[in-house]
Design a protein around this motif. Structure first.
Motif, PDB file in Angstrom:
ATOM      1  N   ARG A   5       0.626  -1.059   0.129  1.00 61.00           N
ATOM      2  CA  ARG A   5       0.286   0.023  -0.065  1.00 61.00           C
ATOM      3  C   ARG A   5       1.070   1.460   0.323  1.00 61.00           C
ATOM      4  NH1 ARG A   5      -2.485  -0.916   3.971  1.00 61.00           N
ATOM      5  NH2 ARG A   5      -1.664   0.045   5.911  1.00 61.00           N
ATOM      6  N   PHE A   6       1.838   1.302   0.795  1.00 58.13           N
ATOM      7  CA  PHE A   6       2.939   2.554   0.708  1.00 58.13           C
ATOM      8  C   PHE A   6       3.773   2.633  -0.277  1.00 58.13           C
ATOM      9  CE2 PHE A   6       1.223   3.373   4.647  1.00 58.13           C
ATOM     10  CZ  PHE A   6       1.780   4.555   5.634  1.00 58.13           C
ATOM     11  N   TYR A   7       4.867   1.895  -0.758  1.00 59.12           N
ATOM     12  CA  TYR A   7       5.616   1.794  -1.494  1.00 59.12           C
ATOM     13  C   TYR A   7       5.293   0.390  -2.635  1.00 59.12           C
ATOM     14  CZ  TYR A   7       7.623   3.551   2.884  1.00 59.12           C
ATOM     15  OH  TYR A   7       7.925   3.882   4.055  1.00 59.12           O
ATOM     16  N   GLY A   8       4.002   0.482  -3.309  1.00 53.87           N
ATOM     17  CA  GLY A   8       3.959  -0.670  -4.269  1.00 53.87           C
ATOM     18  C   GLY A   8       3.287   0.668  -5.117  1.00 53.87           C
ATOM     19  N   ARG A   9       2.955   1.381  -5.128  1.00 56.23           N
ATOM     20  CA  ARG A   9       1.668   2.566  -5.583  1.00 56.23           C
ATOM     21  C   ARG A   9       2.521   2.728  -7.108  1.00 56.23           C
ATOM     22  NH1 ARG A   9       0.174   6.757  -1.291  1.00 56.23           N
ATOM     23  NH2 ARG A   9       0.497   6.129  -0.163  1.00 56.23           N
ATOM     24  N   ALA A  10       1.169   2.807  -8.005  1.00 52.87           N
ATOM     25  CA  ALA A  10       2.064   3.837  -9.115  1.00 52.87           C
ATOM     26  C   ALA A  10       2.768   4.956  -9.020  1.00 52.87           C
ATOM     27  CB  ALA A  10       0.536   4.186 -10.482  1.00 52.87           C
ATOM     28  N   LYS A  11       2.103   5.730  -8.370  1.00 54.92           N
ATOM     29  CA  LYS A  11       3.433   7.231  -8.511  1.00 54.92           C
ATOM     30  C   LYS A  11       3.072   7.455  -6.614  1.00 54.92           C
ATOM     31  CE  LYS A  11       2.968  11.897  -9.386  1.00 54.92           C
ATOM     32  NZ  LYS A  11       2.517  13.077  -9.882  1.00 54.92           N
ATOM     33  N   LEU A  12       4.977   7.405  -6.230  1.00 54.68           N
ATOM     34  CA  LEU A  12       5.050   7.653  -4.734  1.00 54.68           C
ATOM     35  C   LEU A  12       5.734   8.917  -4.677  1.00 54.68           C
ATOM     36  CD1 LEU A  12       7.632   5.249  -5.117  1.00 54.68           C
ATOM     37  CD2 LEU A  12       6.250   5.383  -3.586  1.00 54.68           C
ATOM     38  N   PRO A  13       4.775   9.110  -3.253  1.00 52.40           N
ATOM     39  CA  PRO A  13       4.733  10.480  -2.869  1.00 52.40           C
ATOM     40  C   PRO A  13       6.486  10.797  -2.779  1.00 52.40           C
ATOM     41  CG  PRO A  13       3.562   9.458  -1.342  1.00 52.40           C
ATOM     42  CD  PRO A  13       4.216   8.361  -2.413  1.00 52.40           C
ATOM     43  N   PRO A  14       7.018  12.035  -2.827  1.00 47.74           N
ATOM     44  CA  PRO A  14       8.563  12.116  -1.704  1.00 47.74           C
ATOM     45  C   PRO A  14       8.900  11.268  -0.891  1.00 47.74           C
ATOM     46  CG  PRO A  14       6.873  14.631  -2.584  1.00 47.74           C
ATOM     47  CD  PRO A  14       5.733  13.339  -2.770  1.00 47.74           C
ATOM     48  N   LEU A  15       9.797  11.116  -0.996  1.00 46.99           N
ATOM     49  CA  LEU A  15      10.741  10.467   0.033  1.00 46.99           C
ATOM     50  C   LEU A  15      11.904  10.897   0.835  1.00 46.99           C
ATOM     51  CD1 LEU A  15      11.598   7.390  -2.484  1.00 46.99           C
ATOM     52  CD2 LEU A  15       9.357   7.410  -0.545  1.00 46.99           C
ATOM     53  N   VAL A  16      11.908  12.409  -0.317  1.00 45.28           N
ATOM     54  CA  VAL A  16      13.054  13.357   1.094  1.00 45.28           C
ATOM     55  C   VAL A  16      12.441  14.232   0.038  1.00 45.28           C
ATOM     56  CG1 VAL A  16      15.019  12.088   0.475  1.00 45.28           C
ATOM     57  CG2 VAL A  16      14.982  13.395  -1.712  1.00 45.28           C
ATOM     58  N   ASP A  17      12.676  15.432   1.582  1.00 46.43           N
ATOM     59  CA  ASP A  17      12.850  17.145   1.376  1.00 46.43           C
ATOM     60  C   ASP A  17      13.585  17.787  -0.051  1.00 46.43           C
ATOM     61  OD1 ASP A  17      14.361  17.327   3.116  1.00 46.43           O
ATOM     62  OD2 ASP A  17      13.267  17.923   4.117  1.00 46.43           O
TER      63      ASP A  17
END
Length: 215
Positions: free
Chosen positions: A156-168
């Motif tokens: 659910r967190f890391y398998g989605r097609a478009k990932l949210p930013p992982l670093v700022d």
């Protein structure tokens, strides 16, 4: 030679010239004028003392108007001060409320990732969600239910097609990336690292399904 002004008793009544009715002194003013004439040794009635009393009346009215204006001005200033004070109180309350919210938010979020016990309680109180701590056990130690939970989270967190930013912007991991720590996984800073966690989640879900089928 300059023309001398005539005495008031030799001049016509200015109010009559203007077509206005003459004003009369009140009994109190007449008494005051009479006393004034007596002190000065003048006979009464006389125009001088009457004029003086009439002038005092006008002065008194002007003084009253001035006092009234002064009172109104003071009242306005007082009202403005009260309004400003109320505004300051409202601002202080808002700031205090905002500060409490921020501090509560800080207490509810684990700086290393995920929620604290207080955060999970807050979720339960606000949304009725019964969140549990992330599974940090090794695969060999996990029960089928724990495999399902961790596998579901990873996909659910890391398998989605478009990932949210992982670093700022400063290169620090975001809250989304830090959630991996709460589940015993290395914090991903790249998409590839996030996809590896998702792949592990898929494997855990497959193991869970096999275990369920055997049961």
């Amino acid at each position: 030679m300059a023309k001398t002004s005539r005495a008031p008793w030799k001049r016509s009544n200015p109010r009559k010239r203007a077509g206005k009715a003459s004003k009369h002194l009140s009994p109190a003013q007449k008494s005051a004028a009479k006393a004034r004439a007596r002190r000065a040794g003048r006979r009464y009635p006389n125009l001088v003392d009457n004029m003086r009393m009439a002038a005092k009346k006008t002065t008194k009215k002007a003084s009253k108007k001035k006092t009234s204006k002064s009172k109104a001005s003071k009242s306005t200033a007082k009202s403005a001060r009260k309004t400003a004070k109320k505004a300051r109180k409202r601002t202080a309350k808002k700031k205090a409320k905002s500060s409490r919210k921020r501090s509560a938010s800080v207490r509810e979020k684990d700086p290393r990732g995920g929620l604290t016990a207080a955060g999970r309680k807050a979720f339960a109180r606000k949304q009725g969600a019964h969140l549990r701590p992330g599974v940090t056990k090794t695969e060999a130690e996990m029960t089928p239910q724990e495999m399902r939970r961790k596998g579901s989270w990873a996909v659910r967190f890391y398998g989605r097609a478009k990932l949210p930013p992982l670093v700022d912007a400063k290169g620090r991991p975001t809250r989304h990336a830090l959630s991996a720590h709460a589940w015993g996984e290395p914090v991903p800073k790249t998409v590839a690292a996030a996809r590896r966690i998702a792949a592990k989640g898929e494997r855990l879900l497959a193991r869970y399904r096999r275990a369920k089928a055997k049961a």
